[in-house]
Design a protein around this motif. Structure first.
Motif, PDB file in Angstrom:
ATOM      1  N   UNK A  20       0.830  -1.205   0.000  1.00 19.88           N
ATOM      2  CA  UNK A  20       0.000   0.000   0.000  1.00 19.88           C
ATOM      3  C   UNK A  20       0.866   1.257   0.000  1.00 19.88           C
ATOM      4  N   UNK A  21       1.978   1.189   0.734  1.00 16.98           N
ATOM      5  CA  UNK A  21       2.875   2.337   0.853  1.00 16.98           C
ATOM      6  C   UNK A  21       4.245   1.856   1.313  1.00 16.98           C
ATOM      7  N   UNK A  22       5.228   2.728   1.127  1.00 17.66           N
ATOM      8  CA  UNK A  22       6.580   2.465   1.600  1.00 17.66           C
ATOM      9  C   UNK A  22       7.037   3.704   2.350  1.00 17.66           C
ATOM     10  N   UNK A  23       7.549   3.505   3.570  1.00 18.40           N
ATOM     11  CA  UNK A  23       8.073   4.613   4.361  1.00 18.40           C
ATOM     12  C   UNK A  23       9.516   4.337   4.732  1.00 18.40           C
ATOM     13  N   UNK A  24      10.345   5.380   4.709  1.00 17.98           N
ATOM     14  CA  UNK A  24      11.757   5.234   5.042  1.00 17.98           C
ATOM     15  C   UNK A  24      12.109   6.215   6.151  1.00 17.98           C
ATOM     16  N   UNK A  25      12.749   5.686   7.205  1.00 18.64           N
ATOM     17  CA  UNK A  25      13.243   6.564   8.269  1.00 18.64           C
ATOM     18  C   UNK A  25      14.759   6.651   8.149  1.00 18.64           C
ATOM     19  N   UNK A  26      15.285   7.853   8.305  1.00 17.62           N
ATOM     20  CA  UNK A  26      16.724   8.081   8.239  1.00 17.62           C
ATOM     21  C   UNK A  26      17.064   9.302   9.076  1.00 17.62           C
ATOM     22  N   UNK A  27      18.217   9.253   9.710  1.00 20.68           N
ATOM     23  CA  UNK A  27      18.656  10.386  10.531  1.00 20.68           C
ATOM     24  C   UNK A  27      19.160  11.511   9.639  1.00 20.68           C
ATOM     25  N   UNK A  28      18.901  12.729  10.053  1.00 24.60           N
ATOM     26  CA  UNK A  28      19.418  13.879   9.331  1.00 24.60           C
ATOM     27  C   UNK A  28      18.327  14.675   8.653  1.00 24.60           C
ATOM     28  N   UNK A  29      18.630  15.925   8.330  1.00 22.26           N
ATOM     29  CA  UNK A  29      17.649  16.761   7.645  1.00 22.26           C
ATOM     30  C   UNK A  29      17.422  16.289   6.208  1.00 22.26           C
ATOM     31  N   UNK A  30      16.196  16.491   5.743  1.00 21.78           N
ATOM     32  CA  UNK A  30      15.817  16.073   4.396  1.00 21.78           C
ATOM     33  C   UNK A  30      15.531  17.299   3.547  1.00 21.78           C
ATOM     34  N   UNK A  31      16.065  17.309   2.350  1.00 19.56           N
ATOM     35  CA  UNK A  31      15.750  18.339   1.375  1.00 19.56           C
ATOM     36  C   UNK A  31      14.538  17.834   0.599  1.00 19.56           C
ATOM     37  N   UNK A  32      13.361  18.325   0.937  1.00 23.41           N
ATOM     38  CA  UNK A  32      12.111  17.849   0.352  1.00 23.41           C
ATOM     39  C   UNK A  32      12.092  18.057  -1.160  1.00 23.41           C
ATOM     40  N   UNK A  33      12.555  19.180  -1.628  1.00 21.47           N
ATOM     41  CA  UNK A  33      12.522  19.466  -3.064  1.00 21.47           C
ATOM     42  C   UNK A  33      13.385  18.501  -3.869  1.00 21.47           C
ATOM     43  N   UNK A  34      14.549  18.158  -3.344  1.00 22.72           N
ATOM     44  CA  UNK A  34      15.434  17.230  -4.050  1.00 22.72           C
ATOM     45  C   UNK A  34      15.146  15.784  -3.704  1.00 22.72           C
TER      46      UNK A  34
END
Length: 85
Positions: free
Chosen positions: A63-77
């Protein structure tokens, strides 16, 4: 609801699980996380392989895939910026 895939991109291990809405884990996988100095393509390939293995073996399509990762994410890129691991 169809199962979802949860991925935890850790500093030493990358884990993924096929999970139902009630929290029941149907399957899980764990592999070493590629270490520093390797390009982002290596991590992308590792995560892609885990996800394909899980949904290919246990359900036709998550249904969906979620990924957790440490650190800030650049949403646009769609990329992590200066991750600690």
């Amino acid at each position: 609801m169809a199962p979802v895939i949860a991925v935890d991109l850790g500093g030493t291990r990358t884990r993924a699980g096929l999970v139902l809405g009630d929290g029941q884990i149907l399957a899980e996988r764990s592999v070493d996380t590629p270490q520093a100095g390797r390009g982002p393509e290596v991590i992308t390939e590792r995560v892609t392989s885990l996800v394909r293995d899980l949904y290919g073996s246990f359900c036709p399509r998550p249904e969906a895939i979620g990924i957790s990762a440490a650190g800030p994410v650049d949403i646009r890129r769609g990329a992590l910026r200066n991750p600690p691991n």
